[in-house]
Design a protein around this motif. Structure first.
Motif, PDB file in Angstrom:
ATOM      1  N   SER A 134      33.060  26.917  30.537  1.00  0.00           N
ATOM      2  CA  SER A 134      32.288  26.563  29.348  1.00  0.00           C
ATOM      3  C   SER A 134      30.797  26.604  29.623  1.00  0.00           C
ATOM      4  CB  SER A 134      32.692  25.172  28.833  1.00  0.00           C
ATOM      5  OG  SER A 134      32.332  24.142  29.740  1.00  0.00           O
ATOM      6  N   ILE A 135      30.044  26.927  28.568  1.00  0.00           N
ATOM      7  CA  ILE A 135      28.593  27.037  28.622  1.00  0.00           C
ATOM      8  C   ILE A 135      27.992  26.157  27.533  1.00  0.00           C
ATOM      9  CG2 ILE A 135      26.618  28.614  28.564  1.00  0.00           C
ATOM     10  CD1 ILE A 135      28.677  29.282  30.732  1.00  0.00           C
ATOM     11  N   ASP A 136      27.030  25.330  27.894  1.00  0.00           N
ATOM     12  CA  ASP A 136      26.281  24.559  26.905  1.00  0.00           C
ATOM     13  C   ASP A 136      25.033  25.361  26.561  1.00  0.00           C
ATOM     14  OD1 ASP A 136      28.219  22.695  27.365  1.00  0.00           O
ATOM     15  OD2 ASP A 136      26.903  21.191  28.253  1.00  0.00           O
ATOM     16  N   VAL A 137      25.021  25.974  25.392  1.00  0.00           N
ATOM     17  CA  VAL A 137      23.965  26.915  25.033  1.00  0.00           C
ATOM     18  C   VAL A 137      22.759  26.159  24.480  1.00  0.00           C
ATOM     19  CG1 VAL A 137      23.356  28.969  23.709  1.00  0.00           C
ATOM     20  CG2 VAL A 137      25.697  28.682  24.568  1.00  0.00           C
ATOM     21  N   GLU A 138      21.793  25.975  25.359  1.00  0.00           N
ATOM     22  CA  GLU A 138      20.525  25.331  25.033  1.00  0.00           C
ATOM     23  C   GLU A 138      19.452  25.973  25.894  1.00  0.00           C
ATOM     24  OE1 GLU A 138      20.683  21.452  27.908  1.00  0.00           O
ATOM     25  OE2 GLU A 138      22.327  21.703  26.479  1.00  0.00           O
ATOM     26  N   ASP A 139      18.197  25.860  25.492  1.00  0.00           N
ATOM     27  CA  ASP A 139      17.124  26.447  26.285  1.00  0.00           C
ATOM     28  C   ASP A 139      16.510  25.400  27.202  1.00  0.00           C
ATOM     29  OD1 ASP A 139      15.448  28.511  27.160  1.00  0.00           O
ATOM     30  OD2 ASP A 139      15.208  29.276  25.117  1.00  0.00           O
ATOM     31  N   TRP A 140      15.661  25.855  28.109  1.00  0.00           N
ATOM     32  CA  TRP A 140      15.110  24.993  29.158  1.00  0.00           C
ATOM     33  C   TRP A 140      14.357  23.793  28.601  1.00  0.00           C
ATOM     34  CZ3 TRP A 140       9.791  24.416  29.233  1.00  0.00           C
ATOM     35  CH2 TRP A 140       9.051  25.337  28.497  1.00  0.00           C
ATOM     36  N   PHE A 141      13.701  23.944  27.463  1.00  0.00           N
ATOM     37  CA  PHE A 141      12.877  22.864  26.909  1.00  0.00           C
ATOM     38  C   PHE A 141      13.685  21.870  26.090  1.00  0.00           C
ATOM     39  CE2 PHE A 141      12.485  26.738  24.311  1.00  0.00           C
ATOM     40  CZ  PHE A 141      13.012  26.309  23.110  1.00  0.00           C
ATOM     41  N   GLN A 142      14.985  22.110  25.922  1.00  0.00           N
ATOM     42  CA  GLN A 142      15.832  21.225  25.120  1.00  0.00           C
ATOM     43  C   GLN A 142      16.648  20.255  25.961  1.00  0.00           C
ATOM     44  OE1 GLN A 142      17.621  24.624  23.112  1.00  0.00           O
ATOM     45  NE2 GLN A 142      16.571  24.067  21.216  1.00  0.00           N
ATOM     46  N   VAL A 143      16.474  20.291  27.260  1.00  0.00           N
ATOM     47  CA  VAL A 143      17.201  19.407  28.170  1.00  0.00           C
ATOM     48  C   VAL A 143      16.816  17.952  27.891  1.00  0.00           C
ATOM     49  CG1 VAL A 143      17.524  18.824  30.607  1.00  0.00           C
ATOM     50  CG2 VAL A 143      17.337  21.217  29.891  1.00  0.00           C
ATOM     51  N   SER A 144      17.809  17.075  27.848  1.00  0.00           N
ATOM     52  CA  SER A 144      17.550  15.667  27.514  1.00  0.00           C
ATOM     53  C   SER A 144      16.538  15.014  28.444  1.00  0.00           C
ATOM     54  CB  SER A 144      18.860  14.876  27.547  1.00  0.00           C
ATOM     55  OG  SER A 144      19.743  15.295  26.535  1.00  0.00           O
ATOM     56  N   ALA A 145      16.581  15.366  29.720  1.00  0.00           N
ATOM     57  CA  ALA A 145      15.672  14.748  30.684  1.00  0.00           C
ATOM     58  C   ALA A 145      14.213  15.112  30.416  1.00  0.00           C
ATOM     59  CB  ALA A 145      16.063  15.158  32.097  1.00  0.00           C
ATOM     60  N   GLU A 160      36.521  40.244  33.355  1.00  0.00           N
ATOM     61  CA  GLU A 160      37.476  40.163  32.241  1.00  0.00           C
ATOM     62  C   GLU A 160      37.878  38.711  31.998  1.00  0.00           C
ATOM     63  OE1 GLU A 160      40.685  42.841  33.066  1.00  0.00           O
ATOM     64  OE2 GLU A 160      39.447  44.628  32.789  1.00  0.00           O
ATOM     65  N   ALA A 161      36.892  37.835  32.044  1.00  0.00           N
ATOM     66  CA  ALA A 161      37.104  36.404  31.830  1.00  0.00           C
ATOM     67  C   ALA A 161      36.559  36.012  30.459  1.00  0.00           C
ATOM     68  CB  ALA A 161      36.401  35.598  32.917  1.00  0.00           C
ATOM     69  N   SER A 162      37.145  34.987  29.882  1.00  0.00           N
ATOM     70  CA  SER A 162      36.651  34.469  28.606  1.00  0.00           C
ATOM     71  C   SER A 162      36.170  33.037  28.801  1.00  0.00           C
ATOM     72  CB  SER A 162      37.734  34.528  27.528  1.00  0.00           C
ATOM     73  OG  SER A 162      38.887  33.816  27.932  1.00  0.00           O
ATOM     74  N   ALA A 163      35.354  32.563  27.858  1.00  0.00           N
ATOM     75  CA  ALA A 163      34.727  31.250  28.001  1.00  0.00           C
ATOM     76  C   ALA A 163      34.508  30.634  26.627  1.00  0.00           C
ATOM     77  CB  ALA A 163      33.396  31.382  28.742  1.00  0.00           C
ATOM     78  N   THR A 164      34.129  29.369  26.638  1.00  0.00           N
ATOM     79  CA  THR A 164      33.744  28.662  25.419  1.00  0.00           C
ATOM     80  C   THR A 164      32.251  28.384  25.486  1.00  0.00           C
ATOM     81  OG1 THR A 164      35.897  27.650  25.018  1.00  0.00           O
ATOM     82  CG2 THR A 164      33.973  26.507  24.121  1.00  0.00           C
ATOM     83  N   PHE A 165      31.545  28.715  24.412  1.00  0.00           N
ATOM     84  CA  PHE A 165      30.102  28.520  24.336  1.00  0.00           C
ATOM     85  C   PHE A 165      29.804  27.377  23.360  1.00  0.00           C
ATOM     86  CE2 PHE A 165      30.527  32.594  26.236  1.00  0.00           C
ATOM     87  CZ  PHE A 165      29.351  32.865  26.926  1.00  0.00           C
ATOM     88  N   PHE A 166      29.525  26.191  23.905  1.00  0.00           N
ATOM     89  CA  PHE A 166      29.120  25.042  23.087  1.00  0.00           C
ATOM     90  C   PHE A 166      27.651  25.251  22.722  1.00  0.00           C
ATOM     91  CE2 PHE A 166      32.634  23.341  25.638  1.00  0.00           C
ATOM     92  CZ  PHE A 166      33.405  22.716  24.664  1.00  0.00           C
ATOM     93  N   THR A 167      27.414  25.639  21.474  1.00  0.00           N
ATOM     94  CA  THR A 167      26.116  26.182  21.075  1.00  0.00           C
ATOM     95  C   THR A 167      25.382  25.252  20.119  1.00  0.00           C
ATOM     96  OG1 THR A 167      27.069  28.397  21.292  1.00  0.00           O
ATOM     97  CG2 THR A 167      25.008  28.206  20.055  1.00  0.00           C
ATOM     98  N   VAL A 223      30.871  35.910  19.941  1.00  0.00           N
ATOM     99  CA  VAL A 223      32.149  35.972  19.225  1.00  0.00           C
ATOM    100  C   VAL A 223      32.791  37.350  19.368  1.00  0.00           C
ATOM    101  CG1 VAL A 223      33.232  35.829  16.944  1.00  0.00           C
ATOM    102  CG2 VAL A 223      31.463  34.170  17.597  1.00  0.00           C
ATOM    103  N   ASP A 224      31.995  38.405  19.234  1.00  0.00           N
ATOM    104  CA  ASP A 224      32.535  39.762  19.308  1.00  0.00           C
ATOM    105  C   ASP A 224      33.102  40.083  20.685  1.00  0.00           C
ATOM    106  OD1 ASP A 224      31.850  40.132  16.681  1.00  0.00           O
ATOM    107  OD2 ASP A 224      30.033  41.303  17.097  1.00  0.00           O
ATOM    108  N   ALA A 225      32.620  39.383  21.721  1.00  0.00           N
ATOM    109  CA  ALA A 225      33.132  39.600  23.071  1.00  0.00           C
ATOM    110  C   ALA A 225      34.424  38.826  23.328  1.00  0.00           C
ATOM    111  CB  ALA A 225      32.081  39.209  24.106  1.00  0.00           C
ATOM    112  N   GLY A 226      34.901  38.091  22.324  1.00  0.00           N
ATOM    113  CA  GLY A 226      36.176  37.394  22.457  1.00  0.00           C
ATOM    114  C   GLY A 226      36.086  35.973  22.968  1.00  0.00           C
ATOM    115  N   HIS A 227      34.875  35.414  23.006  1.00  0.00           N
ATOM    116  CA  HIS A 227      34.707  34.050  23.492  1.00  0.00           C
ATOM    117  C   HIS A 227      34.818  33.045  22.348  1.00  0.00           C
ATOM    118  CE1 HIS A 227      33.570  35.842  27.256  1.00  0.00           C
ATOM    119  NE2 HIS A 227      32.585  36.506  26.675  1.00  0.00           N
ATOM    120  N   GLU A 228      35.066  31.796  22.705  1.00  0.00           N
ATOM    121  CA  GLU A 228      35.165  30.737  21.700  1.00  0.00           C
ATOM    122  C   GLU A 228      33.786  30.192  21.381  1.00  0.00           C
ATOM    123  OE1 GLU A 228      37.274  26.372  20.887  1.00  0.00           O
ATOM    124  OE2 GLU A 228      37.041  27.107  22.935  1.00  0.00           O
ATOM    125  N   LEU A 229      33.498  30.057  20.097  1.00  0.00           N
ATOM    126  CA  LEU A 229      32.271  29.435  19.637  1.00  0.00           C
ATOM    127  C   LEU A 229      32.567  27.978  19.297  1.00  0.00           C
ATOM    128  CD1 LEU A 229      29.268  29.867  18.857  1.00  0.00           C
ATOM    129  CD2 LEU A 229      30.084  30.385  16.533  1.00  0.00           C
TER     130      LEU A 229
END
Length: 284
Positions: free
Chosen positions: A9-20, A52-59, A75-81
């Motif tokens: 899984s990937i938490d899709v956020e940019d560098w400036f959005q980190v809680s810290a 050939e791996a799939s993942a979930t992108f928490f965006t 989404v088009d690459a077959g990953h979960e949004l």
């Protein structure tokens, strides 16, 4: 390689959005800062495709609004949004009404942009714990079917160490899927990615994942952020030493480590790796 497929899984956020960094970077200035999320997610998509791996992108909904074509590529690459909320507000800092509004806004944006149902959610900074378990009820009421927001570890910013280590159902039937830990010496130890993956030697994480697959006979779930393999990201020099250490440690080592992780284990989307548990939760 274990026959068990784990969840990537990937938490899709940019560098400036980190809680810290919240005390040092005003949200009102986000729009003016250099974004690197598109470059970093595209790199991840390429690494996943190679194996050939799939993942979930928490965006984040904020990201989806600004980079709709990036969401489509996921989404088009077959990953979960899945959802990471709209603007990276910690669930523990919100009222139930604020949390609900954030969930609805983010989910609507993601579903419209991705053209697919969004059933999963991860709270920023794993900010669902003993003090706000009401959040699970709100998640279910807003159409989500699972959460990956309770981390059963001791940490100074989050954590619920007494929570189950493996997927569990809340009172109303939502499935909570905690990031993977290893039980050792009467304590849960984090081996599911993030800062621990950068801090500890690679072999520690790999040993923990193999132990969960072989001893517990369970799929593991790991998480990463796109900024974690971007050593050229801007530096927030005003942050305190502890925050800078945690954020910038070993960024240059993360990409090769992730490539090795993708080669040595089998990976699926969260909704695929935990499909049996999801079916049971939805059937009840």
């Amino acid at each position: 390689m274990s026959p068990i497929a784990n969840a990537f899984s990937i938490d899709v956020e940019d560098w400036f959005q980190v809680s810290a960094f919240a005390p040092y970077i005003d949200r009102a200035h986000w729009h003016s800062l250099p974004c690197r999320v598109e470059r970093n997610v595209d790199l991840l998509l390429g690494m996943l495709a190679e194996q050939e791996a799939s993942a979930t992108f928490f965006t984040l909904g904020w990201i989806a609004e600004r980079y709709p074509m990036l969401v489509r590529r996921i989404v088009d690459a077959g990953h979960e949004l899945a959802s990471h909320g709209y603007e990276h507000h910690r669930a523990s800092d919100q009222t139930p009404a604020e949390f609900r509004a954030d969930l609805v806004k983010a989910r609507d944006i993601l579903e419209q942009t991705g053209g697919c149902p969004v059933i999963g959610y991860r709270a920023p900074s794993f900010s669902i714990g003993a003090g706000n378990l009401w959040a699970h009820d709100v998640l279910l009421e807003t159409g989500h079917r699972y959460s990956s927001s309770v981390y059963p570890v001791v940490h100074d910013h989050y954590g619920m160490p007494d929570a189950p280590r493996f997927p569990w159902r809340t009172g109303d039937g939502l499935l909570e899927i905690p990031v993977t830990t290893v039980r050792w010496g009467g304590r849960n130890w984090p081996i599911g990615g993030g800062g621990y993956f950068r801090l500890l030697p690679y072999n520690v994480s790999a040993w923990g994942l193999r132990r969960v697959n072989a001893v517990d006979q369970r799929p593991a779930i790991v998480y990463f952020h796109p900024w974690e393999f971007d050593p050229e990201q801007p530096r927030v020099d005003s942050a305190n030493a502890k925050t800078r250490f945690r954020h910038y440690l070993n960024l240059h080592r993360t990409e090769p480590r992730i490539r090795r992780l993708l080669r040595e284990f089998r990976w699926q989307r969260v909704d695929q790796a935990f499909s049996d548990e999801l079916e049971k939760a939805c059937a009840s």
